[in-house]
Design a protein around this motif. Structure first.
Motif, PDB file in Angstrom:
ATOM      1  N   SER A 289      44.920   3.609  38.138  1.00 30.96           N
ATOM      2  CA  SER A 289      43.671   3.166  38.511  1.00 30.96           C
ATOM      3  C   SER A 289      42.908   4.297  39.141  1.00 30.96           C
ATOM      4  O   SER A 289      41.688   3.874  39.162  1.00 30.96           O
ATOM      5  CB  SER A 289      43.860   2.021  39.424  1.00 30.96           C
ATOM      6  OG  SER A 289      44.559   2.483  40.616  1.00 30.96           O
TER       7      SER A 289
ATOM      8  N   SER B 128      39.781   5.639  52.283  1.00 35.11           N
ATOM      9  CA  SER B 128      39.968   4.098  52.010  1.00 35.11           C
ATOM     10  C   SER B 128      38.774   3.341  52.517  1.00 35.11           C
ATOM     11  O   SER B 128      38.394   2.569  51.577  1.00 35.11           O
ATOM     12  CB  SER B 128      41.234   3.720  52.805  1.00 35.11           C
ATOM     13  OG  SER B 128      41.451   2.243  52.705  1.00 35.11           O
TER      14      SER B 128
ATOM     15  N   ASP C 141      45.215  -6.324  38.016  1.00 39.95           N
ATOM     16  CA  ASP C 141      46.285  -6.930  38.413  1.00 39.95           C
ATOM     17  C   ASP C 141      45.850  -7.994  39.412  1.00 39.95           C
ATOM     18  O   ASP C 141      45.176  -7.762  40.555  1.00 39.95           O
ATOM     19  CB  ASP C 141      47.154  -5.856  39.240  1.00 39.95           C
ATOM     20  CG  ASP C 141      48.397  -6.000  39.821  1.00 39.95           C
ATOM     21  OD1 ASP C 141      48.746  -7.533  39.605  1.00 39.95           O
ATOM     22  OD2 ASP C 141      49.306  -5.615  40.264  1.00 39.95           O
TER      23      ASP C 141
ATOM     24  N   GLN D  16      43.032  -8.737  48.682  1.00 33.39           N
ATOM     25  CA  GLN D  16      41.606  -8.321  48.971  1.00 33.39           C
ATOM     26  C   GLN D  16      40.531  -9.325  49.144  1.00 33.39           C
ATOM     27  O   GLN D  16      39.753  -9.324  50.458  1.00 33.39           O
ATOM     28  CB  GLN D  16      41.089  -7.270  47.889  1.00 33.39           C
ATOM     29  CG  GLN D  16      41.997  -6.203  47.617  1.00 33.39           C
ATOM     30  CD  GLN D  16      41.661  -5.573  46.280  1.00 33.39           C
ATOM     31  OE1 GLN D  16      40.404  -5.830  45.520  1.00 33.39           O
ATOM     32  NE2 GLN D  16      42.360  -4.269  46.036  1.00 33.39           N
TER      33      GLN D  16
ATOM     34  N   GLU E 122      37.075  -6.465  37.175  1.00 28.29           N
ATOM     35  CA  GLU E 122      37.447  -6.614  38.578  1.00 28.29           C
ATOM     36  C   GLU E 122      36.623  -7.384  39.397  1.00 28.29           C
ATOM     37  O   GLU E 122      36.976  -8.178  40.253  1.00 28.29           O
ATOM     38  CB  GLU E 122      38.107  -5.186  39.220  1.00 28.29           C
ATOM     39  CG  GLU E 122      38.851  -5.739  40.501  1.00 28.29           C
ATOM     40  CD  GLU E 122      39.508  -4.143  40.945  1.00 28.29           C
ATOM     41  OE1 GLU E 122      39.880  -4.188  42.155  1.00 28.29           O
ATOM     42  OE2 GLU E 122      39.511  -3.172  40.207  1.00 28.29           O
TER      43      GLU E 122
ATOM     44  N   ARG F  12      37.108 -11.033  41.139  1.00 22.44           N
ATOM     45  CA  ARG F  12      37.049 -11.235  42.910  1.00 22.44           C
ATOM     46  C   ARG F  12      36.031 -12.285  43.137  1.00 22.44           C
ATOM     47  O   ARG F  12      36.369 -13.313  44.048  1.00 22.44           O
ATOM     48  CB  ARG F  12      36.786 -10.017  43.545  1.00 22.44           C
ATOM     49  CG  ARG F  12      37.804  -8.913  43.723  1.00 22.44           C
ATOM     50  CD  ARG F  12      37.570  -7.935  44.805  1.00 22.44           C
ATOM     51  NE  ARG F  12      36.324  -7.234  44.422  1.00 22.44           N
ATOM     52  CZ  ARG F  12      36.663  -5.993  43.647  1.00 22.44           C
ATOM     53  NH1 ARG F  12      37.914  -5.613  43.536  1.00 22.44           N
ATOM     54  NH2 ARG F  12      35.687  -5.174  43.352  1.00 22.44           N
TER      55      ARG F  12
ATOM     56  N   ASN G 264      47.395  -9.660  41.375  1.00 25.33           N
ATOM     57  CA  ASN G 264      48.178  -9.914  42.512  1.00 25.33           C
ATOM     58  C   ASN G 264      47.510  -8.764  43.732  1.00 25.33           C
ATOM     59  O   ASN G 264      47.695  -8.989  44.806  1.00 25.33           O
ATOM     60  CB  ASN G 264      49.751  -9.352  42.276  1.00 25.33           C
ATOM     61  CG  ASN G 264      50.371 -10.365  41.886  1.00 25.33           C
ATOM     62  OD1 ASN G 264      50.204 -11.383  41.818  1.00 25.33           O
ATOM     63  ND2 ASN G 264      51.785 -10.054  41.141  1.00 25.33           N
ATOM     64  N   GLN G 265      46.812  -7.768  43.031  1.00 26.59           N
ATOM     65  CA  GLN G 265      46.228  -6.893  43.917  1.00 26.59           C
ATOM     66  C   GLN G 265      44.783  -7.549  44.326  1.00 26.59           C
ATOM     67  O   GLN G 265      44.401  -7.266  45.664  1.00 26.59           O
ATOM     68  CB  GLN G 265      45.807  -5.628  43.370  1.00 26.59           C
ATOM     69  CG  GLN G 265      47.187  -4.802  43.219  1.00 26.59           C
ATOM     70  CD  GLN G 265      46.682  -3.347  42.340  1.00 26.59           C
ATOM     71  OE1 GLN G 265      45.717  -3.032  42.156  1.00 26.59           O
ATOM     72  NE2 GLN G 265      47.747  -2.624  42.178  1.00 26.59           N
TER      73      GLN G 265
END
Length: 964
Positions: A831, A628, A664, A671, A708, A712, A666-667
């Protein structure tokens, strides 16, 4: 005349008796007495001449002194004019320099500054004898220094900070200083003008006194000299003449008595002829001859000679019969003054002529006095001066109209707005010419009609009755104004006789006289000046000519105003263009800076990216926590790479080959909140404020197509802006939802389903102007703390993703920014990264770079895939190793950096291809994305890879080499 003169007694004296009576004493004594008398008279003449000379000398000295003071006053006036002109030159030079930056205007400003000090110094010396002027000069010097200081500040700001900083000052302050300078100079000039008038009058009096003294003294001296000579001659010759006269007296006396009667008869005849000649002279030089009683109550006789009616019998009603009613009081007052002073009666007045019309006459009468000094009768003559007087009146009217024309011209010359020019012209005409109606019509070629542009304030009521308010249209086909549009003046003495619709419209409202003056510029009529009066035939030819000239002046002023406005618009356009160019230069500088930063950052993070991706793909023994953490590192590296790449192209349209993947939202929200926690939580608490963050994430939110990292970054910028808008803390809401209802469509302005990402705050909010410009690059309200790029990058991202940006804000009520994306047409897939392709066989690879960390990371990564890797530190070392291995074990692939000292990647690729053309040359560089986007692939390079390199890209490129 009928009586003869009494006979004079005869005196008969003998010669010896004459000598005894007339000349007592001896001849010597008589000569001595005569000599003394002559000497005394000459001495008196000499004394008078000396006295006259002294008086003349003193008068000349006084005259010269007065002339010196008059010249002194002129010097002061000239210095004041030069001071005001020099200050104006300095002001114009400074202003032009500030506006244009040209040194020639700055030289003009610098040249004017020392001249102002010299002129003030000269004025102080010239007015040293005048305390009041010295006080005014002190105030004037202070104003001049203040104005020069203001100009110096503007010039210094222009030199150091540019034209924008120089123009930030208050222009009204400069104009107020200019007005105060002008008023101060005008006050000093008025004082000097008063002194000049006084000194001129004193000089004229001194000059007149000198002339009178010289003339009177000269005449007196000549008279004394002549008198002395005559006295001398008389003294010497008098006795002789007396003796001779006495002898002839008796002889002449008898003859004179005889001649006296004949002389008296001839005198009577001569008097009669003289009287006839006098009457003929008077009749020849005058149009009227008249006789009046002593009190002017009775006219005894008048010969009018066809100018005015004759009077052969005495009449008492002559005043009402001959004199115009308006002039009777003036005539009576002049008569009473002449009677009181027993002086000549002179007056120019109006009289009724034979045909009943009024004419002008110049009348002059002298009193005939009796022996006791009383007036016996008045004898006068009068001349017809009607033509001269009418010409004089016409000249006065013309001068008045010229003065009015000059006044209007000066007034409209000070205005730069076309409408205000017409208002000044109409308002002045209404006040000065007593017009009942006045307006300006402008020609509309497209509609072939006349547009009422401006109506006088005093004509507004009548304009409403005529249905001619401002902006009303009037056809010109049959209204009689067509010839006016061809440049001709139209004068209708009585519009009641005209058959055209426009004059008839005026006639129905009681307007009878009309003058239409064309507004012509460069032989083209673009409008008409309408003036009208209710009285018929009330415009003179002089007024018509004046209106035509005024139309030409007004047309020229209007054209100049239009040119000025066009120049202003061109200046504003140029200013905006300059700002756009400056902004473009800033963007270009930012792009160049971003390119260099991107290269350095990409080089720095390349080893991290390679090791991170290698660990994630090759080491299955990693714990979930380690994996992670490595994924977070990989994601951060990707974000850094994309952010740096977008620093110079936040408005750049997305490249067609750039792949958008389902994301997505919502993800992304949690973050980003975790990444920005330090800003909205820790740093806010450090300042002693609290920011409450709340999220409302819609369940079942469809994905959107995008990148993405860019999404962000956009959310990070929105959160940072919301935090900055709440310096005292507050609430921030981050919400996602799907717009699918009719109410949502109305709010979003779209009839298609949209996925909305909203960030709202309860902060300071924005006014309408700030809200309108908040998406512009470099526009910021944060001063030096802001760059003006945050919302601009958000807008650039939305453009690349086909999204809409909705900004709603109100001062004191906070701000709401919503990004509305089209939903992805296909559902988001897994993903997890797909299995990276690997080459079927090992390759012999040469790595060329000047960074040892990148060489080590690439070598470890490629060797892990089974390749045989050789490294070279620098371009020349790479060429040497390639050439050395060409014969025995040639390299199948060469991976080289672009930017290296002395020998760069282009030279390495050229040398490799020249030695072995089948070798695959890969160029690995921090500028890779930019070069690929711009199509700038160097010669002899097969493929360009960007730093930090991706294992997928490396394996794909190496697969090409294995396949060949």
């Amino acid at each position: 005349m009928g009586q003869s003169e009494p006979e004079q007694p005869r005196l008969l004296i003998a010669d010896d008796e004459v000598g005894q009576v007339s000349a007592p004493g001896t001849p010597a004594r008589r000569w001595s007495a005569a000599e003394l008398r002559v000497q005394g008279r000459f001495a008196l003449a000499l004394v008078c001449v000396v006295a006259i000379g002294v008086a003349c000398y003193l008068s000349v000295l006084r005259l010269n002194a007065d002339a010196v003071w008059v010249d002194h006053t002129y010097q002061v006036l000239n210095r004041l004019d030069a001071l005001l002109t020099t200050i104006t030159d300095a002001q114009l030079g400074a202003r032009h320099y500030i506006a244009t930056g040209e040194e020639q205007y700055l030289d003009r400003y610098r040249a004017a500054r020392p001249l102002i000090g010299d002129l003030l110094k000269e004025l102080r010396a010239l007015t040293a004898d005048n305390a009041a002027q010295q006080a005014r000069l002190v105030a004037l010097s202070a104003l001049a220094e203040e104005r020069l200081g203001d100009l110096a500040t503007g010039v210094a700001a222009r030199q150091s900070e540019g034209v924008a900083a120089a123009q930030r000052g208050d222009p009204d302050a400069g104009r107020r200083l200019d007005d105060q300078l002008a008023l101060s100079v005008a006050a000093m000039k008025r004082a000097e003008d008063a002194l000049l008038l006084e000194r001129k009058n004193r000089s004229r009096r001194a000059e007149l006194t000198t002339e009178v003294v010289i003339l009177a003294g000269g005449l007196l001296a000549v008279a004394i000299a002549v008198f002395a000579m005559l006295a001398l001659r008389r003294d010497f010759s008098g006795r002789y003449r007396a003796e001779q006269d006495l002898r002839a007296a008796n002889e002449q006396l008898d003859g004179r008595v005889r001649e006296r009667t004949a002389e008296l008869t001839a005198a009577n005849e001569s008097l009669r002829r003289n009287e006839q000649r006098f009457r003929g002279y008077v009749s020849a030089t005058s149009d009227v001859v008249y006789r009046m009683s002593p009190d002017w109550g009775e006219m005894r006789q008048l010969q009018g000679q066809d100018f005015i009616a004759d009077t052969t019998e005495a009449t008492h009603g002559w005043l009402a019969k001959y004199i115009a009613a308006e002039d009777q009081a003036l005539v009576i007052a002049t008569i009473n003054e002449a009677i009181r002073t027993r002086s000549t009666f002179e007056l120019e007045h109006r009289v009724r002529r034979v045909d009943g019309t009024l004419g002008w006459t110049f009348s002059r009468a002298i009193p005939l006095l009796g022996a006791d000094g009383e007036i016996l009768e008045w004898f006068g003559a009068a001349s017809d001066v009607t033509a001269r007087k009418e010409a004089q009146l016409r000249l006065q009217d013309q001068l008045a109209r010229l003065s009015l024309l000059g006044q209007i011209t000066r007034a409209i010359g000070e205005r730069q707005d076309v409408r205000s020019i017409y208002q000044v012209v109409i308002g002045t005409l209404e006040a000065q010419l007593s017009l009942d109606f006045c307006c300006v019509l402008l020609y509309d070629p497209a509609g072939n009609s006349l547009l009422v542009s401006c109506v006088g304030s005093q004509s507004a009521a009548l304009a409403a009755q005529l249905e001619m308010p401002a902006e009303a249209r009037i056809g010109i086909d049959q209204n009689g104004l067509a010839q006016c549009l061809r440049g001709q003046l139209v004068y209708e003495a009585d519009v009641g006789t005209s058959s055209y619709p426009f004059p008839q419209r005026l006639a129905r409202r009681g307007v009878r006289a009309l003058v239409a003056a064309p507004l012509v510029f460069e032989s083209r009529a673009f409008g008409i000046l309408i003036t009208a009066r209710k009285a018929p035939r009330s415009f003179s030819s002089g007024e018509c000519e004046f209106l035509q000239q005024l139309g030409e002046h007004a047309a020229l002023a209007a054209h100049q105003a239009e040119l000025y406005q066009a120049l202003q618009r061109a200046y504003e356009d140029l200013k905006q263009t300059q700002q756009a160019v400056m902004q473009q230069e800033r963007l270009l500088a930012l792009g160049k800076m971003a390119s260099g930063i991107a290269h350095d950052i990409n080089n720095a993070i390349s080893p991290i990216a390679l090791y991170t991706e290698s660990l994630l793909t090759r080491d299955p023994s990693l714990s979930s926590t380690a994996r992670s953490n490595l994924e977070v590192i990989q994601r951060a590296i990707d974000d850094v790479t994309h952010t740096v790449a977008r620093m110079r192209e936040f408005y750049r349209v997305r490249e067609p080959q750039q792949t958008l993947l389902p994301v997505d939202l919502n993800q992304i929200v949690p973050q980003v909140l975790e990444l920005t926690r330090a800003r909205w939580s820790d740093m806010a608490q450090q300042r002693g404020v609290a920011i409450e963050v709340r999220t409302e994430l819609a369940s079942g939110l469809p994905p959107v197509l995008g990148i993405e990292s860019e999404l962000r970054d956009a959310l990070v910028n929105l959160i940072f802006n919301a935090v900055d808008a709440m310096p005292r803390g507050g609430r921030m809401l981050i919400r996602t939802r799907v717009l699918s209802t009719e109410a949502d469509f109305a709010t979003a302005g779209s009839q298609a389903s949209r996925v909305e990402l909203e960030v709202s705050d309860g902060g300071l909010g924005m006014d309408e102007e700030t809200r309108r410009r908040c998406l512009e690059p470099f526009f910021t309200t944060k001063g030096e703390r802001g760059t003006g790029l945050g919302l601009a990058m958000v807008y650039g991202m939305s453009q690349r993703h086909g999204a809409d940006v909705d900004v709603q804000s109100e001062l004191g009520q906070g701000t709401r920014i919503a990004l509305r994306f089209p939903p992805a047409t296909a559902p988001a897939g897994d993903s997890t990264s797909p299995q990276l392709p690997r080459t079927a066989s090992a390759l012999r690879i040469l790595l060329v770079d000047d960074d040892p960390l990148i060489l080590t990371a690439l070598r470890d990564t490629l060797e892990a895939d089974g390749h045989q890797v050789v490294t070279a530190d620098g371009g020349q070392a790479g060429i040497d190793r390639f050439l050395a291995a060409r014969a025995n074990e040639p390299f199948q692939v060469v991976i080289t950096d672009l930017g290296m000292p002395v020998v760069d990647g282009r030279k390495v690729a050229s040398a490799v291809k020249a030695a072995r053309s089948v070798t695959l040359v890969l160029l690995l560089t921090g500028w890779g994305r930019r070069m690929a986007a711009d199509g700038d692939v160097p010669l002899h390079v097969d493929r360009v890879l960007a730093k930090p390199p991706k294992l997928r890209d490396l394996r794909e490129a190496l697969a090409l080499a294995a396949a060949s």
